[in-house]
Scaffold this active site. Structure first.
Site, PDB file in Angstrom:
ATOM      1  CB  THR A  94      34.012  43.839  35.964  1.00 21.63           C
ATOM      2  OG1 THR A  94      32.833  43.638  36.749  1.00 21.63           O
ATOM      3  CG2 THR A  94      34.380  42.551  35.259  1.00 21.63           C
ATOM      4  CB  CYS A  95      37.617  47.180  33.854  1.00 21.06           C
ATOM      5  SG  CYS A  95      36.101  47.326  32.880  1.00 21.06           S
ATOM      6  CB  SER A  96      39.961  47.899  38.379  1.00 22.70           C
ATOM      7  OG  SER A  96      39.926  49.102  37.635  1.00 22.70           O
TER       8      SER A  96
END
Length: 247
Positions: free
Chosen positions: A50-52
């Protein structure tokens, strides 16, 4: 676990161990926040899905809009070491976001956001949240709900931008298909750069993975450049000049 909302309070006073080039550099809370308007988004870990794929890219895309609406800097903070954060920053190519390593979790702990993710082998990490900080004082926080896993519902860039200015105009994203050695491509890119328009360049031709057949399937044409602005197909260099009103 209920994560504390610290609106109206000052950010924790900590020293971040960062890398500048090949050297260590201590960066204090005051260095980052004093006299500035700063958007912060914190997340569980570098390189995580999700972060990337969502969190970092959208904050980076909206970086110029945040700046136009009074934000001096956008910070991404994660409980990872400085080497990992530097490598992730290069991998993300996020020039509008500054990546800060909270290696020991001191900032997350001071924010009341340090959580135990030992069940997935992460150890202590930051809960996902975002905040608007003015001169070291937290004006607004968006904290992800206390749900299993890694919820991503309110700490996104669009929610933060809408809080800062509900009428903020988003940029029209520009993509240009090019080929090495193409003078018309150079001309089209120059027109975009002259106007300060950021763009994504997709190279075509042998070894790029984008063939002339692919280009024709997407644009209806086999020549380059082919420019898209805000999802609309503009065309080649002459078409772009016409779009800009250039004779």
């Amino acid at each position: 676990m209920e994560h504390s909302n610290r609106e109206g309070q000052r950010v924790p006073q900590v020293t971040f161990k960062t890398r500048e080039g090949s050297q260590w550099k201590d960066v204090s809370t005051n260095d980052l926040f004093q006299g500035k308007t700063v958007v912060v988004f914190a997340l569980p870990g570098a390189y995580t899905p999700t972060c990337s794929s969502s969190h970092v890219p959208r904050y980076n895309e909206l970086g110029p809009v945040f700046q136009a609406n009074g934000v001096d800097q956008v910070l991404c903070i994660s409980v990872n070491d400085a080497f990992v954060m530097d490598a992730w920053a290069k991998d993300q190519n996020a020039e509008n976001v500054r990546f800060i390593s909270d290696g020991n979790g001191d900032f997350a702990a001071g924010m009341g956001m340090l959580v135990d993710k030992s069940d997935i082998g992460f150890g202590k990490r930051s809960w996902r949240y975002s905040m608007l900080v003015k001169d070291g004082v937290i004006e607004k926080m968006f904290i992800e709900p206390d749900k299993p896993g890694d919820p991503f519902e309110v700490s996104d860039a669009d929610t933060m931008l809408h809080y800062i200015n509900p009428q903020a105009k988003e940029p029209e994203f520009v993509t240009i298909f090019t080929r090495d050695g193409c003078p018309h491509c150079i001309r089209a890119k120059a027109m975009l750069k002259e106007r300060g328009i950021a763009f994504e360049e997709i190279k075509t031709g042998q070894g790029t993975g984008v063939s002339s057949r692919t280009l024709r399937a997407i644009t209806g044409r086999s020549t380059v450049p082919q420019v898209f602005i805000g999802g609309r197909h503009i065309g080649g260099a002459d078409d772009l000049a016409h779009y800009f009103g250039v004779a």
